[in-house]
Design a protein around this motif. Structure first.
Motif: not given
Length: 259
Positions: A171-181, A232-237
């Motif tokens: 779901q993360a790969i599908k819905l989030l930006p590649k960097r965040t995932a 946490l960095f992924a969320i903040a970014d």
């Protein structure tokens, strides 16, 4: 002067400087490096005090013994455990904020799941719920025998962790930006390696040795803290990159209301 692509070098130099300035002023980057520094400090203190307590003083110095417990990465009542609880709790709150900012229902649902997971792990860190489950399963299926690498309750619950984790990654790969995932996956993998694989292998080492209490515990808990920091960095970014202007306006409005 032009480069090989026909772009003026002066323009490229200006864009590079702007990009470096943006990285330097990124709140997410500064947060990540600060937390990594805190983790390294706690890891060094853990190793130093465990070495002094176990090797140098052989647990005969009362002050060093008590201080090593207070800064032990694996002790349930210690500064590192409190830090880990706060880190996981912040992941949960950050994910809920990201969910609030979403327009798509599917993305909002994913962030809510991540937020609930962060809060659940924070509670587990405080109450040691997973250790109760592991101990109960081990006593049930292995009849109170001493755990080994193969005879370990982690193997019983690993499938229950891998399947939901796989769905969450998909779901993360599908819905989030590649960097965040990618950062989510990296952080999750490091935390799982520390919390399950290293923990399962460490049972073959006597618990009263520096190898176990110092090095293996430091490696296990250090990976968990590093993984949590990356998540946490992924969320903040993600929030900073996509919603910086929106949040900045909201803060300005709040300040104007206070005036």
């Amino acid at each position: 002067m032009m480069n090989y692509a026909g772009v003026p070098l002066k323009k490229l130099d200006t864009e590079n400087k702007m990009h470096k300035k943006k990285i330097a002023t990124s709140y997410a980057n500064r947060l990540a490096w600060t937390l990594i520094g805190v983790t390294l400090i706690m890891l060094v203190l853990h190793l130093l005090l465990q070495y002094l307590n176990l090797v140098v003083y052989q647990e005969q110095n009362g002050f060093v013994f008590e201080l090593s417990n207070r800064l032990d990465l694996d002790d349930e009542i210690s500064v590192p455990t409190w830090y880990s609880q706060i880190l996981l709790f912040t992941i949960g709150i950050g994910a809920f904020l990201a969910a609030y900012l979403q327009n798509r229902q599917a993305s909002r649902r994913l962030w809510v799941i991540i937020g609930c997971l962060g809060l659940l792990l924070s509670i587990d860190e405080a109450a040691s719920l997973h250790e109760l489950v592991l101990q109960s399963l081990h006593n049930m299926y292995f009849l109170d025998t001493f755990p080994t690498v193969s005879r370990n309750a982690w193997w019983l619950i690993t499938p229950l962790i891998v399947l939901p984790a796989g769905l969450l990654i998909w779901q993360a790969i599908k819905l989030l930006p590649k960097r965040t995932a990618l950062f989510f996956i990296l952080g999750g993998v490091l935390a799982v390696i520390g919390g399950t694989i290293v923990d399962a292998v460490a049972v073959i080492v006597p618990t009263t040795t520096f190898l176990y209490q110092g090095i293996l515990v430091g490696f296990e808990e250090g990976l968990e803290l590093l993984g949590s920091t990356i998540v946490l960095f992924a969320i903040a970014d993600y929030i900073e990159t996509r919603y910086h202007e929106r949040l900045h306006k909201a803060v300005k409005q709040l300040k104007s209301v206070r005036k």
